[in-house]
Enzyme design. Sequence first.
Site, PDB file in Angstrom:
ATOM      1  N   SER B 166      21.889  29.858   4.793  1.00  0.00           N
ATOM      2  CA  SER B 166      22.789  31.003   4.777  1.00  0.00           C
ATOM      3  C   SER B 166      22.227  32.084   3.843  1.00  0.00           C
ATOM      4  O   SER B 166      21.063  32.469   3.993  1.00  0.00           O
ATOM      5  CB  SER B 166      24.187  30.547   4.359  1.00  0.00           C
ATOM      6  OG  SER B 166      25.137  31.529   4.647  1.00  0.00           O
ATOM      7  N   ASP B 332      26.667  27.781  15.388  1.00  0.00           N
ATOM      8  CA  ASP B 332      26.808  28.716  14.264  1.00  0.00           C
ATOM      9  C   ASP B 332      26.973  30.125  14.827  1.00  0.00           C
ATOM     10  O   ASP B 332      26.051  30.668  15.436  1.00  0.00           O
ATOM     11  CB  ASP B 332      25.534  28.632  13.398  1.00  0.00           C
ATOM     12  CG  ASP B 332      25.610  29.484  12.139  1.00  0.00           C
ATOM     13  OD1 ASP B 332      26.522  30.335  12.027  1.00  0.00           O
ATOM     14  OD2 ASP B 332      24.751  29.288  11.254  1.00  0.00           O
ATOM     15  N   HIS B 365      28.584  27.117  11.255  1.00  0.00           N
ATOM     16  CA  HIS B 365      27.661  27.494  10.188  1.00  0.00           C
ATOM     17  C   HIS B 365      27.575  26.416   9.102  1.00  0.00           C
ATOM     18  O   HIS B 365      26.509  26.150   8.557  1.00  0.00           O
ATOM     19  CB  HIS B 365      28.116  28.824   9.596  1.00  0.00           C
ATOM     20  CG  HIS B 365      27.227  29.358   8.533  1.00  0.00           C
ATOM     21  ND1 HIS B 365      25.913  29.689   8.770  1.00  0.00           N
ATOM     22  CD2 HIS B 365      27.439  29.622   7.214  1.00  0.00           C
ATOM     23  CE1 HIS B 365      25.361  30.137   7.651  1.00  0.00           C
ATOM     24  NE2 HIS B 365      26.259  30.096   6.691  1.00  0.00           N
TER      25      HIS B 365
END
Lengths: 397, 397
Positions: B166, B332, B365
């Site tokens: 991320s 995601d 995610h």
Amino acid sequence: MARPKVVESIKEAARREADLPQSHVARFGPESPLKLDCGISLSPYQVAYKTYGTLNADKSNAVLVTHALTGDQHVANEHPVTGKPGWWETMVGPGLPIDTTRYFVICSNVLGGCMGTTGPSSMNSATGRPWGVDFPLVTIPDIVRAQAALIDHLGIDQLFAVIGGSMGGMQVLEWAASYPDKVFAAMPIATAAKHSAQNIAFHEVGRQAVMADPEWHGGRYLEHNAVPRKGLAVARMAAHITYLSEAALQRKFGRELQDRERPTFTFDADFQVESYLRHQGSSFVERFDANSYLYVTRAMDYYDLAADHGGVLANAFKGTKTRFCVMGFTSDWLFPTSDSRAIVHALNAAAANVSFVEIESDKGHDAFLLDEPEFFATARGFLAGAGKARGLPEAEG
Amino acid sequence: MARPKVVESIKEAARREADLPQSHVARFGPESPLKLDCGISLSPYQVAYKTYGTLNADKSNAVLVTHALTGDQHVANEHPVTGKPGWWETMVGPGLPIDTTRYFVICSNVLGGCMGTTGPSSMNSATGRPWGVDFPLVTIPDIVRAQAALIDHLGIDQLFAVIGGSMGGMQVLEWAASYPDKVFAAMPIATAAKHSAQNIAFHEVGRQAVMADPEWHGGRYLEHNAVPRKGLAVARMAAHITYLSEAALQRKFGRELQDRERPTFTFDADFQVESYLRHQGSSFVERFDANSYLYVTRAMDYYDLAADHGGVLANAFKGTKTRFCVMGFTSDWLFPTSDSRAIVHALNAAAANVSFVEIESDKGHDAFLLDEPEFFATARGFLAGAGKARGLPEAEG
């Protein structure tokens, strides 16, 4: 001070609703209470609505348009608060798919709304104060019950069609399930027979944003001459993202900065998408009541048509004679086309007359409010076929 | 009154950060200011970090783990504020893919953060007050510059690997682009080389939620012994939805009610997903600083690696000798695998050594923080190969 202005604009809107000759209000007194799913009987109550076109002699050309979460009855005329065009002016009007030279179009503000139909900002006659959060929770079936009372009041036995997108589509499904003999044709668009966990989650964020605002005053802000502007704006911003696809946001804004060469290195709205969202939030507050936002999002969250029919969606449509046209948009991630397909699957299982069109669009959920030629052509074709079956005169030209 | 408790817990955390023997702080004085992208030189500043394992004699086994938006240096030990396990305990530890018996693992709190590295809740030595929103805006390159200063301070010339997911993945990309000779291997996971319009939009909603809270006090809440709890909780709730897939929310919660047979017809948390989100919001407030949330989201929004290299992402990696392993997760939607593919495409164009794995997962995610066997196996295999190339001893057994 913008705050009192907003309160005044809500009051002013309500006053104009009541006074404007082209706006209608159906009032239901103690003799006809509305039995709500929560167990409460609401009485008195009223339904504000607009009509377009002319009801024919045998009352067979009435089309009920059902609005979405933050819509209202002003489907095809200038909005009395914002001065903007009606929310479905591309769809409803002379010569348009919902042709007001052929159909008598009715659109009413939902129960729990804030444009003249009874809701949390209405006066509670028992207390002489606005209902606020004492207003009973309403459901999609309750909203449809109030619409059915209006249709009865207008002396219409059967609607030619019920048409709506998003939460409007939930109402279409509920009409078809609860009043099958009153619905000749049904067009649920970009909708679902139940609200998903993700959608409930987004609504809960919005409600928490409103209730976190101290100006909400436990739901009694009207009596404090206040409005939870900031909280409601945040709620709208979050919701607005879900109405657009990632592709649409990318195409419209990407990472473009607004009116500057380089980022400011501050928390100002550097990016166009930030400025756009802030505008969506602040303009929404001018036209919508915060408590109505709580109530109507809750009605959507509670909706689960299958659960109301023993857990089997097809049971909701058993024996139906209604013709259905179900439409969804490929880039809609709020009500993905898998939701449309679940409806179609149930209608097929109930041996209903159904057509289904999945419309290619990168505009996301909002596509149903935008210029989508395939969508318009499908709606027009379906209504023409249904009109023929109903014995309505064919369109001229 | 929970409010002062939170302020105390932040102060307490900072104090413990400074005092705990197993926590390290690198301090950089007037002789080594940090030149920020906004043009300001930050001085003094400090970087709080944790290490695991042992640095080998030739300092060739150092792995820098870079954390995500709300992460911190406590990657593989009990968190000092929450008492919960480290945020990547599945990945970092003895015998795990990032094997602390083989590698010397470093994880530092990002610049602008709130766990001991200089950020908006730190004291501004020029004023004797907390920085608040006077703290300069920081960028992902600034965050990496501070990490590079730490790595220099530790006397390490080249990191064996930089690994993060991320926002951590953005830092990995920035390391590889800005310090190619200092990065032997790079593993950017579930990330992007630029933040999308939709992601900026979600961050802006979160920031507006924080700033809408009157307890934010224009960013000076610490001096008012206040915390914008409600605003920060709403921000976290909105963000949390984006970390999960619709399928994961459906699987975990669906439309299940919590501890009740039927809905209450109130605004209580009827649905499990509502209760879950509220808990995510309220527990986040106990461990994270609201201004840090503003600063670190802004750093992500500003990130656009291609823009820093003439608009061509491949230019960022020209001539690189770093080995890359890029991973994304199919469900995601915050950093969709198309973002990973854009990185791989650029690395291929730069003739880099790159492997790319798109991992099937319905967990959204957050999959990079969860138990995903294919992900672990890929990471382990990539690091084993890179270790061999780097001349590290092979794993035992």
